[in-house]
Design a protein around this motif. Sequence first.
Motif, short mmCIF file in Angstrom:
data_model
loop_
_atom_site.label_atom_id
_atom_site.label_comp_id
_atom_site.label_asym_id
_atom_site.label_seq_id
_atom_site.Cartn_x
_atom_site.Cartn_y
_atom_site.Cartn_z
N VAL A 166 -42.64 -11.04 11.73
CA VAL A 166 -42.29 -12.46 11.71
C VAL A 166 -43.19 -13.25 12.65
CG1 VAL A 166 -40.48 -14.11 12.35
CG2 VAL A 166 -39.92 -12.12 10.97
N GLU A 169 -46.20 -13.93 11.13
CA GLU A 169 -45.96 -14.67 9.89
C GLU A 169 -46.27 -13.84 8.65
OE1 GLU A 169 -48.15 -18.27 10.02
OE2 GLU A 169 -46.98 -19.12 11.66
N SER A 172 -40.94 -13.02 6.02
CA SER A 172 -40.12 -14.23 5.99
C SER A 172 -38.94 -14.09 6.96
CB SER A 172 -39.62 -14.50 4.58
OG SER A 172 -38.73 -13.46 4.18
N ALA A 173 -38.42 -15.21 7.37
CA ALA A 173 -37.26 -15.23 8.28
C ALA A 173 -36.02 -14.66 7.60
CB ALA A 173 -37.01 -16.65 8.75
N THR A 174 -35.95 -14.84 6.26
CA THR A 174 -34.78 -14.33 5.53
C THR A 174 -34.72 -12.81 5.60
OG1 THR A 174 -34.88 -16.22 4.02
CG2 THR A 174 -33.61 -14.28 3.30
N ARG A 175 -35.86 -12.16 5.38
CA ARG A 175 -35.91 -10.70 5.47
C ARG A 175 -35.60 -10.22 6.90
NH1 ARG A 175 -38.77 -7.87 1.71
NH2 ARG A 175 -37.93 -6.07 2.86
N TYR A 176 -36.02 -10.98 7.86
CA TYR A 176 -35.73 -10.60 9.25
C TYR A 176 -34.23 -10.70 9.52
CZ TYR A 176 -35.49 -10.77 14.33
OH TYR A 176 -35.15 -10.53 15.65
#
Length: 256
Positions: A166, A169, A172-176
């Motif tokens: 993350v 970059e 994605s923030a969603t996967r994190y």
Amino acid sequence: MNSEVKKAILKGRWIPIVLAVITGAVFIAVMVVIRQGPDGEEGSEPALTVRTVETMTLPFTIHAKGFGVAQPAQSWRAVANVAGRIIYRNASLESGRIIDAGTLLLEIDSTRYELALASAEAEVEVTRTEIQQLDQERANTTALLELERERLALAERELDRARTLVQREALSATRYDEQARATLQQRQAVVALENQLRLIPSRLENLKARLSRSRTLVDQAQEDLKDTKIVAPYAVRIHESEVELHQQVGVGQSLV
């Protein structure tokens, strides 16, 4: 001539001696012949007349008479330790009768005490089974906790990798966020198992205390069952029996 006369005189001297010997021998022979022995046979004893009486065994009761106050050297009183109905009464339980040691005098209905003993013994077995199950649960939980800790370590590594991606970059923030939630759930699973293991010792102590109480109930039920039979502790003379067959008795009531 003189010599012939001397010979004749010498011969004549032996005649009185010979006559005396012959006379003595004849006297002895006559005395032996006419002698009589004692009456009866030698060595015999006079016969005795004996009278006999035929007897037979008859029952009898000993009676003692005296004056003054008679006190027993040792006294014993039977008191009911359990309540119930008298189902047996010794026929000899009468005033003045002598009863041997170990004789059953009275018996109280033991049905409720047999049921109490069976219930206490069953409770002991149930508690033992629960203790064994708890020991097995502790072993299983310990093994499962080891697996969950390994899964948590893997989830922590995945979360660290996702955080690095993350920052670059590359993720994605969603996967994190998904990986963070998965790691949090794994942490909760480990904590839950650890808390479960922490509770097992107290649960085990509780079961052991219950087992001890159940064993006490077994001992008490056995004593109550034993107290349903009133037995003479030694040879006793009955003074008075205060209960009758089928009579209901209570704890502390005097029986004999």
